[in-house]
Design an enzyme around this catalytic site. Structure first.
Site, PDB file in Angstrom:
ATOM      1  N   GLY A  11       5.130 -17.214   3.059  1.00  8.85           N
ATOM      2  CA  GLY A  11       4.219 -16.927   4.050  1.00  8.85           C
ATOM      3  C   GLY A  11       3.886 -15.409   4.442  1.00  8.85           C
ATOM      4  O   GLY A  11       4.415 -14.658   3.593  1.00  8.85           O
ATOM      5  N   ALA A  87       7.993 -22.585   8.766  1.00 11.14           N
ATOM      6  CA  ALA A  87       7.544 -23.308  10.028  1.00 11.14           C
ATOM      7  C   ALA A  87       5.872 -23.806   9.828  1.00 11.14           C
ATOM      8  O   ALA A  87       5.187 -23.255   8.979  1.00 11.14           O
ATOM      9  CB  ALA A  87       7.436 -22.454  11.272  1.00 11.14           C
ATOM     10  N   GLN A  88       5.667 -24.889  10.390  1.00 10.04           N
ATOM     11  CA  GLN A  88       4.285 -25.355  10.455  1.00 10.04           C
ATOM     12  C   GLN A  88       3.921 -24.337  11.811  1.00 10.04           C
ATOM     13  O   GLN A  88       4.166 -24.806  12.908  1.00 10.04           O
ATOM     14  CB  GLN A  88       4.069 -26.738  10.837  1.00 10.04           C
ATOM     15  CG  GLN A  88       2.913 -27.427  10.700  1.00 10.04           C
ATOM     16  CD  GLN A  88       2.002 -26.512  11.803  1.00 10.04           C
ATOM     17  OE1 GLN A  88       1.164 -25.569  11.493  1.00 10.04           O
ATOM     18  NE2 GLN A  88       1.697 -26.875  13.190  1.00 10.04           N
ATOM     19  N   TYR A 100       5.609 -33.953  13.227  1.00 12.76           N
ATOM     20  CA  TYR A 100       5.887 -33.200  11.762  1.00 12.76           C
ATOM     21  C   TYR A 100       6.078 -31.830  12.286  1.00 12.76           C
ATOM     22  O   TYR A 100       7.270 -31.106  11.921  1.00 12.76           O
ATOM     23  CB  TYR A 100       4.681 -33.190  10.997  1.00 12.76           C
ATOM     24  CG  TYR A 100       4.735 -32.103   9.682  1.00 12.76           C
ATOM     25  CD1 TYR A 100       5.587 -32.653   8.824  1.00 12.76           C
ATOM     26  CD2 TYR A 100       4.255 -31.012   9.734  1.00 12.76           C
ATOM     27  CE1 TYR A 100       5.979 -31.579   7.740  1.00 12.76           C
ATOM     28  CE2 TYR A 100       4.479 -30.079   8.613  1.00 12.76           C
ATOM     29  CZ  TYR A 100       5.441 -30.383   7.556  1.00 12.76           C
ATOM     30  OH  TYR A 100       5.469 -29.715   6.843  1.00 12.76           O
ATOM     31  N   SER A 133       9.204 -17.364  19.074  1.00 16.57           N
ATOM     32  CA  SER A 133       7.767 -16.711  19.258  1.00 16.57           C
ATOM     33  C   SER A 133       7.381 -16.452  20.561  1.00 16.57           C
ATOM     34  O   SER A 133       8.046 -17.231  21.380  1.00 16.57           O
ATOM     35  CB  SER A 133       6.765 -18.197  18.505  1.00 16.57           C
ATOM     36  OG  SER A 133       5.613 -17.869  19.153  1.00 16.57           O
ATOM     37  N   GLU A 135       5.104 -17.624  21.881  1.00 19.91           N
ATOM     38  CA  GLU A 135       4.404 -18.856  22.225  1.00 19.91           C
ATOM     39  C   GLU A 135       5.510 -19.520  23.278  1.00 19.91           C
ATOM     40  O   GLU A 135       4.829 -20.311  24.108  1.00 19.91           O
ATOM     41  CB  GLU A 135       3.938 -19.790  21.226  1.00 19.91           C
ATOM     42  CG  GLU A 135       2.637 -19.458  20.448  1.00 19.91           C
ATOM     43  CD  GLU A 135       1.415 -19.425  21.244  1.00 19.91           C
ATOM     44  OE1 GLU A 135       1.322 -20.705  21.855  1.00 19.91           O
ATOM     45  OE2 GLU A 135       0.616 -18.594  21.320  1.00 19.91           O
ATOM     46  N   TYR A 156       4.002 -26.975  19.041  1.00 22.82           N
ATOM     47  CA  TYR A 156       4.466 -25.792  18.436  1.00 22.82           C
ATOM     48  C   TYR A 156       5.734 -24.932  19.363  1.00 22.82           C
ATOM     49  O   TYR A 156       6.752 -24.852  18.707  1.00 22.82           O
ATOM     50  CB  TYR A 156       3.632 -24.897  17.948  1.00 22.82           C
ATOM     51  CG  TYR A 156       4.042 -23.667  17.145  1.00 22.82           C
ATOM     52  CD1 TYR A 156       4.879 -23.662  16.036  1.00 22.82           C
ATOM     53  CD2 TYR A 156       4.135 -22.368  17.982  1.00 22.82           C
ATOM     54  CE1 TYR A 156       5.139 -22.274  15.419  1.00 22.82           C
ATOM     55  CE2 TYR A 156       4.584 -21.052  17.461  1.00 22.82           C
ATOM     56  CZ  TYR A 156       5.063 -21.148  16.276  1.00 22.82           C
ATOM     57  OH  TYR A 156       5.529 -19.997  15.695  1.00 22.82           O
ATOM     58  N   ARG A 191      -2.409 -12.008   6.613  1.00 25.46           N
ATOM     59  CA  ARG A 191      -2.629 -13.342   7.551  1.00 25.46           C
ATOM     60  C   ARG A 191      -3.213 -14.434   7.020  1.00 25.46           C
ATOM     61  O   ARG A 191      -4.341 -14.198   6.400  1.00 25.46           O
ATOM     62  CB  ARG A 191      -3.205 -12.860   8.798  1.00 25.46           C
ATOM     63  CG  ARG A 191      -2.953 -13.663  10.054  1.00 25.46           C
ATOM     64  CD  ARG A 191      -1.544 -13.865  10.463  1.00 25.46           C
ATOM     65  NE  ARG A 191      -1.511 -14.036  11.918  1.00 25.46           N
ATOM     66  CZ  ARG A 191      -0.522 -14.832  12.439  1.00 25.46           C
ATOM     67  NH1 ARG A 191       0.219 -15.537  11.760  1.00 25.46           N
ATOM     68  NH2 ARG A 191      -0.412 -14.807  13.847  1.00 25.46           N
TER      69      ARG A 191
END
Ligand code: NAP
Ligand code: G4F
Length: 350
Positions: A11, A87-88, A100, A133, A135, A156, A191
């Site tokens: 990633g 991670a997804q 998932y 994160s 988030e 997430y 990114r």
């Protein structure tokens, strides 16, 4: 030589971290998912054949949904430090693939911690970095720091909160060295093209080169604390060099709306983005994190970490990189070559 194992090495962050650790003299092992196409593009510049003498980067097939396979990689790599970046990682996609996402992001972390727990029980201790994160703060009032309560707004984010608490629990229950990095958004020319910054810089530079007309986006009012990924991997490493494990916010302390990102990016392209950007409901999320702004005072004072690249510098770096890509595409097209247009079709533009 210190040894590190990185899950999610293919990633954006994994590739920067691998470069950073190799430059520090580490032997680096990485976990790569099996795919029907090559997915190691971001590692091309640092990968050498493991048969060559002096090779210090080694890749292993694995997946954090497969605990037994992960344990075998752990045995082979014998790391001093483990960075769990797998991670997804797409928030919008997590609404479509909630189970998932939880399996990879939350239970995947648990599988890793269980393996590390058993590894420690036979006397092999590892320092673990867990990729948390901003988030996780979701709807919490900004600025957000380590003491701000989480209020996740997506599958997430909820999965990252679970992973965060697994990490805290394994630290307290078994004395493992597990640090949570709570990183605010960080971007770069590497990114993924479905995240808003890269989607914008790819599209505006293609528009500038006459390769595309329109850019379809969702919520332009959301505000993010955007930093440069290359700066943030240093903070991950610093967290594992501390005398004890802890939780750390990493952020610039500056927040901008998507609209502001468009203003700066379009400025570098000499474009009026309002003539090209259209709203598409597909890109809105059922629930949004409206305003993320990090308070990284703890990382600044105790880790001695500070971002080096400004918001403006980040946007310029991404535009310059993507303009090169667009120019290459333009040159090939003008010479009569058929170029497959990237980042246009659904669902890749999410
Ligand atoms: P990214 O570019 O999406 O990379 C995610 C990595 O995880 C990729 O290497 C991906 O492999 C791998 N992966 C996905 N599912 C996996 C699975 N089941 N098993 C093993 N590996 C799997 O994300 P990033 O931006 O580098 O972020 C790194 C980590 O930090 C993620 O955990 C992300 O959630 C978190 N984070 C990112 C930011 C940010 O702004 N970038 C901020 C806070 C936290 P493939 O290449 O095969 O897809
Ligand atoms: O670029 P984004 O998709 O990033 P988001 O949702 O903030 O998540 C990223 O950062 C997190 C750290 O806070 C990471 F944990 C996570 O793994 C990921 O790296 O969206 C940024 C903002 C959102 O508010 C979104 O609604 O941009 C808004 N946006 C508007 N139009 C769009 C679009 N986002 C995407 N991806 N695509 C759009 O067309």
């Amino acid at each position: 030589m210190k040894r590190a194992l990185i899950s999610g090495i293919t990633g954006q962050d994994g590739s920067f971290l691998a470069e950073f650790l190799l430059a520090k003299g580490y032997v680096v092992h990485g976990i790569v998912r099996r795919a029907s196409t090559f997915n190691t593009e971001r590692l091309d510049s640092i990968y050498s054949d493991p048969h060559e003498s002096g090779a210090r980067l080694f890749l292993h097939y694995g997946d954090v949904t497969d605990g037994a396979g992960f344990r075998r990689v752990l045995e082979k790599a014998q790391p001093d430090e483990l960075y769990n970046l797998a991670a997804q990682s797409h928030v919008r996609v997590s609404f479509d693939q909630a189970e998932y996402t939880a399996d990879v992001v939350a239970t995947g972390t648990l599988r890793i911690l269980e393996a590390v727990r058993d590894y420690a029980a036979v006397g092999k201790s590892i320092r673990v970095y867990q990729a948390g994160s901003s988030e996780m703060y979701g709807a919490a009032k900004p600025p957000q720091s380590e003491s701000t309560p989480f209020y996740p707004r997506s599958p997430y984010a909820a999965s990252k909160v679970a992973a965060y608490w697994y990490a805290v629990n394994y630290r307290e229950a078994y004395g493992l060295f597990v640090s949570n990095g709570i990183l605010f958004n960080h971007e770069s020319p590497r990114r993924g093209e479905t995240f808003v910054t890269r989607k914008i810089t790819r599209a505006l530079t293609r528009i500038q080169c006459g390769l595309q007309e329109k850019l379809y986006l969702g919520n332009l009012d959301a505000k993010r604390d955007w930093g440069y990924a290359g700066d943030y991997v240093e903070a991950m490493w610093l967290m594992l060099q501390q005398p004890s494990a802890d939780d750390w916010v990493v952020a610039t302390g500056e927040s901008h709306s998507v609209r502001e990102f468009l203003d700066v990016a379009a400025g570098y392209c000499g474009l009026d983005w309002k003539k090209h950007v259209e709203e598409d409901p597909r890109y809105f999320r059922p629930t949004e994190a409206d305003f993320l702004l990090g308070d990284a005072s703890k990382a600044r004072s105790k880790l001695g970490w500070a971002p080096r690249i400004s918001f403006d510098g980040l946007v310029r770096m991404m535009i310059e990189h993507d303009r090169d890509l667009a120019c290459q595409e333009q040159t090939l097209t003008a010479a009569g070559h058929k170029v497959v247009r990237r980042g246009i079709s659904h669902p890749r533009t999410l």
